[in-house]
Design an enzyme around this catalytic site. Structure first.
Site, PDB file in Angstrom:
ATOM      1  N   THR A  32       0.855  -1.181   0.000  1.00 53.13           N
ATOM      2  CA  THR A  32       0.000   0.000   0.000  1.00 53.13           C
ATOM      3  C   THR A  32       0.888   1.226   0.000  1.00 53.13           C
ATOM      4  O   THR A  32       2.047   1.152   0.384  1.00 53.13           O
ATOM      5  CB  THR A  32      -0.892   0.030   1.263  1.00 53.13           C
ATOM      6  OG1 THR A  32      -1.561  -1.219   1.404  1.00 53.13           O
ATOM      7  CG2 THR A  32      -1.939   1.128   1.209  1.00 53.13           C
ATOM      8  N   GLY A  56      -9.997  -4.589   0.793  1.00 57.24           N
ATOM      9  CA  GLY A  56      -9.344  -4.528   2.089  1.00 57.24           C
ATOM     10  C   GLY A  56      -9.659  -3.244   2.825  1.00 57.24           C
ATOM     11  O   GLY A  56     -10.696  -2.608   2.621  1.00 57.24           O
ATOM     12  N   GLY A  87      -4.963  -6.015   5.416  1.00 66.38           N
ATOM     13  CA  GLY A  87      -6.107  -5.140   5.596  1.00 66.38           C
ATOM     14  C   GLY A  87      -7.240  -5.705   6.419  1.00 66.38           C
ATOM     15  O   GLY A  87      -7.960  -4.963   7.099  1.00 66.38           O
TER      16      GLY A  87
END
Length: 298
Positions: free
Chosen positions: A162, A192, A215
């Site tokens: 991410t 997520g 997540g």
């Protein structure tokens, strides 16, 4: 003299492994931190800086977001993003978005041009076309599949990547932006924490927070909102972020958080091998790191 402060932090994912070379990512993150520092010093808003930084991370192809995406189990590239403006607590998000270059820009358009917080799938794609956002003609040549083999989780588990940015501007406003291609080898339609305000992104009058990691655990703990609520209850931003990471760890998850509070204090804890991160403050602190050679709080 004005005592106003600014601060920002960014992350490029908490899936870092010690046996990989990050000689491209570290200077790139530092360059983005320097650029954000200049923008904030010049009076730019926290929201603009957070979005601009997240877009630059998406466009680089170096991280598991935007151009750095890998396909899901069906061979499709489904991307997620969200942002939040702390001064108004307005938020925007897109989930399972296919065919567009900058999910974080799409999320901002959702926030500013619709009465909604999140658009997903085909509806998000139709909205992006209406907004004339830049599309992707050939996914196989556009996407770089950054981070393949990076995380140390075995196949079929929640390996991750991410990007995100949090910022405090000279007017005391805070904002957070987060973008991802999701876990590697994910099921089609999997969403997520990244596009979910409270889980993967949060900003209010107490703190701005962005998460990176597995997540599902960040959703189960409302990780980013919980961090700010802990600050509101009297914890320091360092104490708040560490408590949330510890809770995620107790549940069996891993990852990291970046956060800034209204005094310009920064926290960047993680419980994975490393977290790609950079920071800049009006006090002159600026840097970039991946492992424990860099600070986790300022």
């Amino acid at each position: 003299m004005s005592m106003r402060r600014f601060a920002m932090a960014l992350h490029g994912g908490a899936g870092a492994r010690r046996n990989r070379d990050y000689s491209r990512e570290v200077p790139h993150m530092l360059e983005l931190a320097e650029r954000a520092c200049d923008r904030l010093a010049g009076g730019a808003s926290a929201l603009d800086v957070a979005v601009e930084t997240a877009m630059a991370l998406e466009d680089s192809g170096l991280y598991v977001a935007g151009r750095g995406a890998s396909p899901n189990l069906a061979g499709d590239y489904e991307l997620d993003a969200s942002l939040m403006d702390g001064s108004s607590q307005a938020a925007g998000a897109v989930a399972a978005l296919k065919g567009f270059r900058n999910p974080i820009l799409a999320a901002r358009r959702v926030m500013e041009a619709t009465p909604h917080v999140m658009l997903a799938g085909e509806g998000a794609e139709a909205f992006c076309r209406e907004q004339d956002l830049a599309g992707i003609e050939d996914p196989d040549t556009w996407f770089t599949r950054a981070g393949q083999g990076e995380d140390n989780h075995p196949p079929g588990t929640l390996a991750h990547g991410t990007v995100g940015c949090v910022a405090l501007d000279l007017n005391g406003r805070m904002a957070s932006a987060t973008s991802t291609a999701g876990v590697f080898g994910k099921m089609p339609g999997r969403v997520g924490d990244t596009p979910i305000p409270a889980a993967g992104t949060w900003a209010d009058s107490h703190a701005a927070v962005s998460g990176t990691g597995q997540g599902e655990y960040f959703i189960r703990t409302a990780a980013c909102a919980q961090t700010s609520w802990r600050v509101a209850a009297g914890a320091t931003v360092a104490q708040a972020t560490q408590a949330v990471i510890d809770e995620i760890g107790r549940l069996g998850g891993d990852g990291g958080l970046i956060a800034v509070d209204r005094q310009g204090r920064i926290a960047m804890p993680y419980n994975s091998q490393g977290m790609k991160r950079a920071w800049a403050t009006s006090d002159g602190h600026i840097g970039s790191a991946v492992f424990d050679e860099g600070p986790t709080q300022l």
